[in-house]
Design an enzyme around this catalytic site. Structure first.
Site, mmCIF file in Angstrom:
data_model
loop_
_atom_site.group_PDB
_atom_site.id
_atom_site.type_symbol
_atom_site.label_atom_id
_atom_site.label_comp_id
_atom_site.label_asym_id
_atom_site.label_seq_id
_atom_site.Cartn_x
_atom_site.Cartn_y
_atom_site.Cartn_z
ATOM 1 N N GLU A 153 10.886 8.843 -12.972
ATOM 2 C CA GLU A 153 11.482 7.551 -13.335
ATOM 3 C C GLU A 153 11.130 7.143 -14.760
ATOM 4 O OE1 GLU A 153 10.573 4.534 -10.427
ATOM 5 O OE2 GLU A 153 12.132 5.268 -9.100
ATOM 6 N N GLU A 308 14.401 9.106 -3.654
ATOM 7 C CA GLU A 308 13.464 8.165 -3.033
ATOM 8 C C GLU A 308 14.224 7.001 -2.410
ATOM 9 O OE1 GLU A 308 10.540 6.390 -5.579
ATOM 10 O OE2 GLU A 308 10.084 8.263 -6.587
HETATM 11 C C1 GAL Z 1 9.305 4.344 -7.461
HETATM 12 C C2 GAL Z 1 8.345 5.429 -7.921
HETATM 13 C C3 GAL Z 1 7.455 5.924 -6.814
HETATM 14 C C4 GAL Z 1 6.902 4.781 -6.018
HETATM 15 C C5 GAL Z 1 8.031 3.909 -5.532
HETATM 16 C C6 GAL Z 1 7.584 2.734 -4.713
HETATM 17 O O1 GAL Z 1 9.729 3.559 -8.517
HETATM 18 O O2 GAL Z 1 9.070 6.516 -8.463
HETATM 19 O O3 GAL Z 1 6.416 6.694 -7.367
HETATM 20 O O4 GAL Z 1 6.038 4.035 -6.822
HETATM 21 O O5 GAL Z 1 8.737 3.420 -6.617
HETATM 22 O O6 GAL Z 1 8.683 1.973 -4.285
#
Ligand code: GAL
Length: 677
Positions: A153, A308
């Site tokens: 990210e 994610e």
């Molecule tokens: C994303 C990140 C992850 C984790 C997640 C939590 O932005 O890539 O590592 O922190 O958020 O929601």
């Protein structure tokens, strides 16, 4: 199982971020068992492992990673191996404090959370790339290695750095872009407020200034930061391409995320992946759908991977309610419905220490199999195995929305007629109508080939770069239907006014001139009388935010303002141009108006949903290479939904049931229909 560079897996990806270095190794074996049970076929590893992989500038520890990679291979689980550069170790900050980023006031950030690096830092790049080379050399032939995950990210926390190294690089970037100072002075309009430059060294970053910094400078700084971060990505990508030429390489993007020009980034990614965390509100699924469509569009409709999402609840909003039972499944299928070939999570096992210990995961800290969340995880993972036929199919989209990061940056710079005109708000209004009507949408850049679309919407296209207006004009000339809105066609690529009367580059195709604009105060309303739509659309609607004072030059008014000194003047127009039509909306109508207007255009173009569905039911269609069509039906409403099906019988890929005549779907229910025979 292996995947090639074009990332065609025979199955949907299913898995998540896996951080086993946070756990004793006996837990890893248990993780493997639980993963297999849940249908996990890929995990992202090493994302935040730099400090564990490299205890000091010259010492490395790969032994644990070797054991982990072997364990994954033994269990037939692929590794999406990260380059681990997203969170530099403490020793780097100590040895090279200049690698830490600087804010607009000139203050340096500290180490101790994550993403504490300047993308232009030589030390960060040097040590990061050294680690990447070691990882690639070590694991290049490992059977578990399936894909590279560069950093994580980019710009999520630090999207701008104002350090001296960045200032030096900015000057070089400007020299490459403009060649001479005369050109730069002309592009930035520096005769204004005594901003003229006589030496490149005089140019600084737009740090804290007494009032508005030069808009051209701010805009170029936004471009420069997106390019600097991309350059950091490319530095790592270059090494990986050299050592593992056949493997896909990507980084996880963040949807409609302002700091990065993601159309540009996607050119350098073998597959688009992104992280989706919809707001736990009624608007959540609409905005998530919009971002899935945007991410799918970055590579011209190629399937993307959801890298994610959360199973249950995040830890970073003010309040973090749970996703209700069935919602994680429903939203996962929304991803697939909109072009996702993989559904993954942050993270596999919930952390027991650190800032994310209250963030949901696929299994909790104790690895309890008997939880609602894990049961849903297992059910989904095993169900996704039924979707092999859907993999690599394409989403049908007859409508395009123009989306441009440069326009976003320019539109939201300071010193504007109204600060309330926000790009995503404008795009969302129009997207929502298409979402509610279940019409497929692609996002395109303003210079894209538009010929395949029946309708192109270009809300708030404030900046028009060379050739873009010609592209839109050619589209309409050739029979296309275009809709654009107030404050479009105003400036060039350097945020300088297109002279020749607003909106100069679009005046011909729109058949009008905007003499003045009158932004409204918060809460202020005007009204429009609509008379040019079908009977069902005509009538009075309220409007807010903005009023254009329009002079017609060939266009015809569809609606006029009801109040103020410009009462009776056109608010919404249409212009027959060449073989096509160009609509212009000179105000922000209430939602009912936008829906009626877009609805009447869709009717005229004979564009309708794949099935007729009650409100709250989302529909999309994916078409396979062999021409098979899969109709996704998702019930977001709280009520049982009943849909009438067309002639013939349909097979639901998920339940295996056969439907003729009609389909009943429970709240949060999903069906993926394919016609039989
Ligand atoms: C994303 C990140 C992850 C984790 C997640 C939590 O932005 O890539 O590592 O922190 O958020 O929601």
């Amino acid at each position: 199982m292996s995947i090639s560079k074009n990332v065609k897996l025979p199955h949907m990806f299913y898995g998540g971020d896996y951080n086993p270095e946070q756990w004793p190794e006996e837990v890893w074996l248990e993780d493997m068992r639980l993963m297999k049970q849940a249908g996990v076929n890929i995990v992202s590893i090493g994302i935040f492992s730099w400090a564990v992989l490299q205890p000091g500038p010259d010492t490395y520890d790969f032994a644990w990673m070797d054991r982990l990679m072997d364990l994954l291979a033994e269990h037939g689980i692929m590794a999406d191996l990260a380059t681990a550069t997203a969170s530099p170790p403490a020793w780097l900050a100590r040895l090279h404090p200049e690698s830490l980023p600087v804010d607009e006031n000139g203050a340096r950030y500290s180490q101790g959370s994550r993403q504490h690096y300047c993308p232009n830092s030589k030390a960060f790049r040097l040590y990061g790339q050294r680690l990447v080379r070691k990882l690639a050399e070590r694991y290049k032939d490992h059977p578990a290695l399936a894909m590279w995950h560069i950093n994580n990210e980019y710009a999520c926390h630090i999207s701008q750095c104002y350090c001296d190294e960045c200032a030096r690089e900015f000057r070089l970037w400007l020299q490459r872009r403009y060649g001479t100072l005369d050109e730069l002075n002309a592009r930035w309009g520096t005769n204004f407020w005594s901003q003229k430059y006589y030496d490149w060294e005089e140019i600084v970053l737009p740090r804290k200034t007494p009032t508005y910094p030069n808009p051209g400078q701010q805009l170029d700084y936004a471009r420069f930061m997106s390019d600097s971060l991309l350059d950091a990505y490319l530095g790592e990508q270059h090494i990986l391409k050299e050592i593992t030429p056949g493997l896909p390489i990507m980084t996880n993007l963040m949807g409609a995320f302002k700091p990065l020009d993601q159309f540009e980034w996607a050119k350098h990614m073998d597959v688009v992946t992104w992280d989706s965390y919809p707001e736990p509100t009624a608007g959540g699924p609409v905005f998530a759908a919009m971002q899935h469509d945007l991410m799918r569009s970055l590579k011209g409709g190629e399937p993307f991977i959801l890298m994610e999402q959360v199973t249950s609840q995040v830890n970073w909003r003010q309040q973090n309610p749970l996703k209700r039972p069935g919602v994680m499944r429903l939203w996962s299928y929304q991803t697939v419905a909109r072009g996702g070939d993989g559904v993954m999570f942050f993270q596999w096992r919930q952390s027991w220490a650190g800032a994310e210990k209250f963030h949901g995961a696929m299994v909790n800290q104790t690895g309890d199999e008997n939880t609602r969340v894990y049961r849903e995880v297992v059910e989904l993972g095993n169900e996704l195995k039924k979707l092999d036929a859907v993999v690599d199919s394409r989403v049908e989209a007859p409508v395009a929305i123009v989306f441009d990061w440069h326009n976003w940056w320019a539109l939201e710079l300071d010193s504007k007629p109204s600060r309330d005109v926000l790009y995503l708000d404008q795009i969302k209004q129009y997207y929502s109508v298409l979402f509610e009507r279940n019409i497929g949408v692609d996002f395109v850049q303003p210079d894209a080939d538009l010929s395949g679309y029946k309708l192109v919407l270009a809300p708030a296209l404030y900046m028009m770069k060379p050739g873009e207006a010609d592209n839109l004009e050619k589209y309409v000339q050739g029979g296309g239907t275009l809709l654009t809105t107030f404050f479009s066609g105003i400036v060039d690529e350097n945020d300088r006014i297109h002279t020749g009367g607003y909106p100069a580059p679009l005046r011909k195709v729109l058949g009008l001139c905007v003499e003045e604009f009158d932004p409204m105060l918060p809460g202020q309303r005007n009204a429009i009388e609509v008379s040019g739509l079908s009977a069902a659309g005509n009538g009075e609607y309220s409007c807010s935010l903005w009023a254009d004072i329009i002079r017609l030059e060939g266009a015809q008014a569809l609606a006029s303002f009801k109040q103020d000194f410009f009462a009776g003047s056109p608010a919404v127009t249409v212009h027959a141009f060449g073989q096509g039509k160009a609509y212009y909306v000179g105000t922000q109508g209430e939602a009912a108006f936008t829906s009626k207007l877009v609805g009447s255009i869709l009717d005229e173009l004979d564009l309708s949903a794949p099935l007729s569905a009650p409100s709250g039911v989302e529909l999309t269609v994916r078409t396979g290479r062999d021409g098979s069509r899969y109709i996704f039906v998702l019930n977001h409403s709280a009520a049982q939904a009943e849909l009438q099906l067309p002639e013939g019988s349909f097979n639901d890929l998920l339940s295996g049931s056969r439907f003729t005549g009609s389909l009943q779907l429970a709240p949060n229910g999903v069906a993926i229909l394919s016609a039989e025979g």
